[in-house]
Design a protein around this motif. Structure first.
Motif, PDB file in Angstrom:
ATOM      1  N   GLY A 187       0.821  -1.190   0.000  1.00  0.00           N
ATOM      2  CA  GLY A 187       0.000   0.000   0.000  1.00  0.00           C
ATOM      3  C   GLY A 187       0.858   1.243   0.000  1.00  0.00           C
ATOM      4  O   GLY A 187       2.092   1.166   0.067  1.00  0.00           O
ATOM      5  N   TYR A 188       0.207   2.392  -0.098  1.00  0.00           N
ATOM      6  CA  TYR A 188       0.966   3.645  -0.088  1.00  0.00           C
ATOM      7  C   TYR A 188       0.087   4.756   0.466  1.00  0.00           C
ATOM      8  O   TYR A 188      -1.138   4.658   0.519  1.00  0.00           O
ATOM      9  CB  TYR A 188       1.455   4.008  -1.489  1.00  0.00           C
ATOM     10  N   GLU A 189       0.753   5.821   0.901  1.00  0.00           N
ATOM     11  CA  GLU A 189       0.053   6.995   1.410  1.00  0.00           C
ATOM     12  C   GLU A 189       0.772   8.252   0.942  1.00  0.00           C
ATOM     13  O   GLU A 189       2.009   8.324   0.965  1.00  0.00           O
ATOM     14  CB  GLU A 189      -0.018   6.971   2.936  1.00  0.00           C
ATOM     15  N   ILE A 190      -0.006   9.246   0.508  1.00  0.00           N
ATOM     16  CA  ILE A 190       0.508  10.559   0.118  1.00  0.00           C
ATOM     17  C   ILE A 190      -0.093  11.589   1.046  1.00  0.00           C
ATOM     18  O   ILE A 190      -1.312  11.595   1.285  1.00  0.00           O
ATOM     19  CB  ILE A 190       0.155  10.890  -1.346  1.00  0.00           C
ATOM     20  N   ASN A 191       0.747  12.452   1.598  1.00  0.00           N
ATOM     21  CA  ASN A 191       0.296  13.457   2.549  1.00  0.00           C
ATOM     22  C   ASN A 191       0.895  14.805   2.163  1.00  0.00           C
ATOM     23  O   ASN A 191       2.085  14.899   1.851  1.00  0.00           O
ATOM     24  CB  ASN A 191       0.729  13.063   3.963  1.00  0.00           C
ATOM     25  N   THR A 192       0.073  15.839   2.170  1.00  0.00           N
ATOM     26  CA  THR A 192       0.576  17.179   1.870  1.00  0.00           C
ATOM     27  C   THR A 192      -0.085  18.191   2.793  1.00  0.00           C
ATOM     28  O   THR A 192      -1.219  17.994   3.234  1.00  0.00           O
ATOM     29  CB  THR A 192       0.302  17.558   0.398  1.00  0.00           C
ATOM     30  N   ASP A 193       0.638  19.251   3.128  1.00  0.00           N
ATOM     31  CA  ASP A 193       0.058  20.325   3.922  1.00  0.00           C
ATOM     32  C   ASP A 193       0.658  21.661   3.507  1.00  0.00           C
ATOM     33  O   ASP A 193       1.785  21.741   3.011  1.00  0.00           O
ATOM     34  CB  ASP A 193       0.227  20.082   5.419  1.00  0.00           C
TER      35      ASP A 193
END
Length: 711
Positions: free
Chosen positions: A534-540
Motif C-alpha cells: 500500500g501507499y500513502e501521500i500526505n501534503t500540507d
C-alpha cells in the motif's frame, strides 16, 4: 435506507456470533507430551474448526481448514492447533523469540475478564515462538513481555500441527472467574489470509471485548508452589579506551506470590545496550527521542504505559512522562551512569491495577569540555494506579520522581481512555515538579473509523515551565497544538484494492518562543491492496514563523509498504518541504528519502538494509549538504533461538565526499533454555579525526550469560 440499516445491525450480528463462541476446558490427570504428535488424549478435548476470514476477503469462507483443541492439567493449559494445507505451501523459517515468520498460529487468553487486556502465544510451523500482551482492547501490543511456556511443531503430508503448554504460574489471572476470554488466529502467508475463531468488523480488526469464552469444566486454575524466578547474570566488558576487561555479576528476581501480584528486582545490573541506536539526523529545535532497549525497564512495563497509543495509528501519541532512558543515562564523553539496584511491583485487585518502581544511581565523576564535573547520586521512584470503568475504559494516576541532594524533579499525572470497539478518546493532565516550581501539560486524542468514515482529532498543551527533562520526554515547552482530520473510507469486497482512505482538515501550532500560531491545511490519500502492499501521500500548506522569520510553509510526503511475497518485504518513503532549519539557523528547502528491505535467502539466512538520504537546502535555493546513512545487515539462524547478526552503519557527507563514520556491530545470541541466554557482542566505531584520517574511536566487546532458576 436498507444499506444504512444493515450497517447498524452488523455490530449486533457480530456480538451474537461471538456469544455463541464457547469452548469447555476439561481437566485431565494424565500428562501431555508436547511433541507435535496428536496423541489419543486429545480425542476427549473440546474442539472447534469454525474459523472466520478477516482478510484479504472479509467474511468469506477460509481457504484452509483449521482445528483448535484445548485441555488442562492441574498445572498447565494445553492447546493443539491442526492446520491443513499442502506442505509445499507451508512457509517455514528458523527464528528467535518474538521473531516468528512464515505460517503462524496463536492462542489468546483474557485471564482477568476485563475485555481489554490479554496474553498472546504464537508458534510458527518451524516452532519459532512469540508472546506478547494485547492492551487497550487489542489496539496496542507489548512484545517486551516474556513468559515461560513450551511448544512443538511438526509438519505432515497434509499440513502441520502446533502443540502448546502454558503453565498457570506463568500467568496473572483472576482465580474467581468461571471463564476466560478466548480467541485463536492462523496466518497463511502464501494466501495473505488472516483467520480468527471470533468474528470482527473489518474497520476495527481484532477486539478483546469480542472474544469468545473458555469455560472451566468443573475446576478452576490455581497456582501452587513458590513461583520464583532467579536469574544470576555473569558479564564482562572490554573497551579499547580502558584496554582492560571488567568482569561483573548481577542478579534479577521475579516473584509471583499470587496470580495477581508480581515482584521484580535487580541488583548490580548490566544495562549496556548491545545494539547501538540508529544515526540521528535532526533539524528541529527539539531533542531526538530514542527507544528504550534495556530489558529490566521494558519487561513488565505495561502498568506504567499511558492510555491511548495505537500500534496501527501514528496519529495520536500520549506524552511520555516516564522516560526510563533518563535512568542510567549516558554522560558527556561517553561515560555511563551505573545503577546500583532497581525494583518493580505490579498487580491487580478486582478492577484496580497498581504498580511501583524504584532505582538508585551513584555519584559519577566525568569530564565535559575539559572540565571536571559530577553527576550526583539519585533515587528514582514511580507509582501507578489504574481503575477499569465503563466496561473496558480506564482512568489512572501516575507519579514519577527523581530525588538528589540538590532537590526534587518529577511529574504527577491523571490519564485514561473512554473507548468502544471502533472509537477511543484518550486524555492526559499532568503537573511538573521542580522543588517548589511547576506547570501544567495536557493532551487528548480521538480516533473513530466506521465502515464509511474516519474521524481523528488530537490536541496538546505544554506550559512554559513544564520541565520534566530529568524523568520524562516532553521537550515542547510553551506550545499548543491541535489537528483535526476527517474523510471517507471504502472497503472493497472484490478486486486488487482492499481499502481506500481520504482525509483532510486543519492544524494549528502555537510556540511561545516565536509568539506566533502556525496554521496549515492537511490532505492525505491512503490505498491498500490485497497483495499486502500500500501507499500513502500526505501534503500540507500554511503559514509559519520560526526564529523571527515568517514564511509560507508547505510539504509533501510519500510512504509505501511492500510485502507481496512471504520471502521478502520492504518500505519506501520520501518528502520535500520548505521549512526552518534550526541546525543551520535559516529558512530553506529540506528533502528526505529512504528505504528498507529484508530478504529470506534460505530458511535460516536473511539479508537486508536500511538507507536514509537527507538533503538540506540554503537560502539561495541551492543544495547545502547531502547526508547519506546506510545500515546493511545479515542474520543467520541455523537453529531456533540461536542467531548471528552483523550490521554496518555508514555515514557519508557530500561536502567532504568521504565516509565520515563507520560503525560495525556483531552479535551472537542463544536462548538455550526459557529466559536463559548467552550473548557475545562486538562493536567498533571509527570516525575521521582532525587530520581527516579514519581512526578508531572505541572497540567494545561484551559477554553475558543469563540463566533461569525456576521454582
Amino acid at each position: 435506507m436498507k444499506k444504512s440499516v444493515l450497517f447498524l445491525l452488523i455490530p449486533l450480528i457480530i456480538f451474537a456470533a461471538n456469544e455463541e463462541k464457547v469452548m469447555k476446558l476439561k481437566k485431565i490427570d494424565t500428562d501431555i507430551k508436547v511433541d507435535g504428535i496428536i496423541d489419543e488424549i486429545w480425542s476427549g478435548a473440546d474442539s472447534t474448526d469454525d474459523f472466520f476470514q478477516l482478510s484479504p476477503y472479509y467474511s468469506q469462507a477460509p481457504s484452509r481448514r483449521t482445528v483448535a483443541k484445548i485441555l488442562s492439567t492441574e498445572n498447565s493449559l494445553f492447546c493443539l492447533i491442526i492446520s491443513y494445507d499442502d506442505p509445499k505451501n507451508i512457509q517455514r523459517y528458523t527464528g528467535k523469540l518474538d521473531d516468528a515468520s512464515g505460517d503462524v498460529v496463536s492462542i489468546m487468553l483474557d485471564t482477568f475478564g476485563d475485555r481489554k487486556t490479554a496474553y498472546k502465544f504464537a508458534v510458527s510451523a518451524s516452532n519459532v515462538r512469540a508472546d506478547c500482551r494485547l492492551l487497550d482492547d487489542a489496539r496496542n501490543r507489548d512484545y517486551n513481555w516474556d513468559g515461560i511456556w513450551f511448544s512443538a511443531a511438526k509438519i505432515y503430508n497434509w499440513g502441520f500441527v502446533v502443540e502448546i503448554e502454558i503453565p498457570y504460574k506463568s500467568l496473572q489471572y483472576d482465580e474467581n472467574l468461571e471463564f476466560w476470554g478466548l480467541d485463536f488466529d492462523r496466518w497463511i502467508p502464501t494466501l495473505k489470509e488472516d483467520l480468527y475463531w471470533c468474528v470482527y468488523e473489518q474497520n476495527e480488526g481484532q477486539r478483546i471485548s469480542k472474544f469468545g469464552k473458555l469455560v472451566f469444566d468443573q475446576f478452576k486454575p490455581s497456582v501452587k508452589g513458590l513461583n520464583l524466578e532467579i536469574y544470576p547474570t555473569t558479564y564482562g566488558k572490554y573497551s579499547s579506551l580502558d584496554d582492560k576487561l571488567k568482569p561483573n555479576f548481577g542478579l534479577d528476581i521475579f516473584y509471583n506470590p499470587s496470580p495477581q501480584l508480581t515482584f521484580q528486582a535487580t541488583a548490580n545490573p548490566d544495562f549496556a545496550q548491545i545494539e547501538a541506536d540508529p544515526y540521528n539526523f535532526n533539524i528541529t529545535r527539539y531533542e531526538t527521542y530514542f527507544s528504550e532497549k534495556r530489558p529490566f525497564f521494558i519487561q513488565g512495563n505495561e502498568i506504567f504505559m499511558p492510555a491511548g497509543k495505537q500500534r496501527n495509528w501514528g496519529f495520536y501519541r500520549p506524552m511520555e512522562l516516564f522516560y526510563s532512558r533518563r535512568i542510567g543515562k549516558l554522560l558527556p564523553g561517553g561515560k555511563e551512569t551505573p545503577i546500583n539496584f532497581g525494583a518493580k511491583a505490579f498487580g491487580r485487585i478486582g478492577v484496580w491495577q497498581y504498580g511501583g518502581f524504584i532505582a538508585r544511581t551513584p555519584e559519577v565523576e566525568y569530564t565535559e569540555d575539559d572540565s571536571a564535573k559530577i553527576e550526583p547520586s539519585a533515587l528514582f521512584v514511580s507509582g501507578r494506579l489504574k481503575r477499569q470503568i465503563m466496561e473496558n475504559s480506564e482512568i489512572g494516576v501516575l507519579f514519577v520522581g527523581k530525588q538528589t541532594a540538590g532537590g526534587s524533579d518529577g511529574v504527577l499525572d491523571i490519564d485514561g481512555a473512554f473507548r468502544n470497539s471502533n472509537w477511543q478518546l484518550a486524555y492526559q493532565l499532568a503537573r511538573s515538579i521542580q522543588n517548589s516550581k511547576g506547570d501544567y501539560a495536557a493532551s487528548m486524542g480521538y480516533t473513530n473509523m466506521t465502515n464509511d468514515w474516519i474521524i481523528m482529532f488530537r490536541s496538546r498543551y505544554v506550559g512554559s515551565d513544564f520541565n520534566i527533562d530529568q524523568v520524562g520526554y516532553v521537550p515542547w515547552r510553551g506550545t499548543f497544538e491541535t489537528v483535526g482530520l476527517a474523510g471517507p473510507v471504502w472497503f472493497m469486497d472484490k478486486g486488487a484494492v482492499s481499502q481506500i482512505l481520504i482525509y483532510t482538515g486543519p492544524a494549528v501550532n502555537y510556540e511561545k518562543v516565536d509568539a506566533y500560531t502556525d496554521r496549515a491545511w492537511i490532505f492525505g490519500f491512503n490505498m491498500q491492496f490485497r497483495s499486502h502492499w500500500g501507499y500513502e501521500i500526505n501534503t500540507d500548506y500554511g503559514k509559519a514563523k520560526d526564529d523571527t522569520v515568517k514564511y509560507d510553509y508547505y510539504s509533501v510526503s510519500f510512504s509505501s509498504w511492500i510485502n507481496p511475497d512471504p520471502s521478502w518485504w520492504g518500505n519506501v518513503w520520501g518528502g520535500y518541504s520548505k521549512t526552518y532549519n534550526f541546525s543551520r539557523e535559516y529558512l530553506a528547502f529540506y528533502s528526505w528519502a529512504g528505504a528498507s528491505f529484508g530478504w529470506n535467502i534460505t530458511n535460516f539466512i536473511s539479508i537486508g538494509a536500511s538507507t536514509n538520504l537527507w538533503i538540506e537546502g540554503n537560502p539561495d535555493n541551492n543544495i547545502e549538504e547531502i547526508t547519506f546513512n546506510t545500515r546493511p545487515w545479515i542474520s543467520v539462524t541455523p537453529l531456533n533461538d540461536l542467531n548471528f547478526y552483523i550490521y554496518i552503519d555508514n555515514l557519508f557527507l557530500r561536502s567532504s565526499d568521504q565516509m565520515e563514520r563507520i560503525f560495525v556491530g556483531a552479535l551472537f545470541s542463544y536462548q538455550f533454555l526459557p529466559k536463559s541466554w548467552i550473548y557475545l557482542a562486538i562493536n567498533d566505531l571509527r570516525e575521521r579525526n582532525d587530520m581527516r584520517a579514519m581512526a578508531s574511536v572505541e572497540t567494545v566487546s561484551v559477554f553475558k550469560i543469563k540463566y533461569l532458576y525456576y521454582f
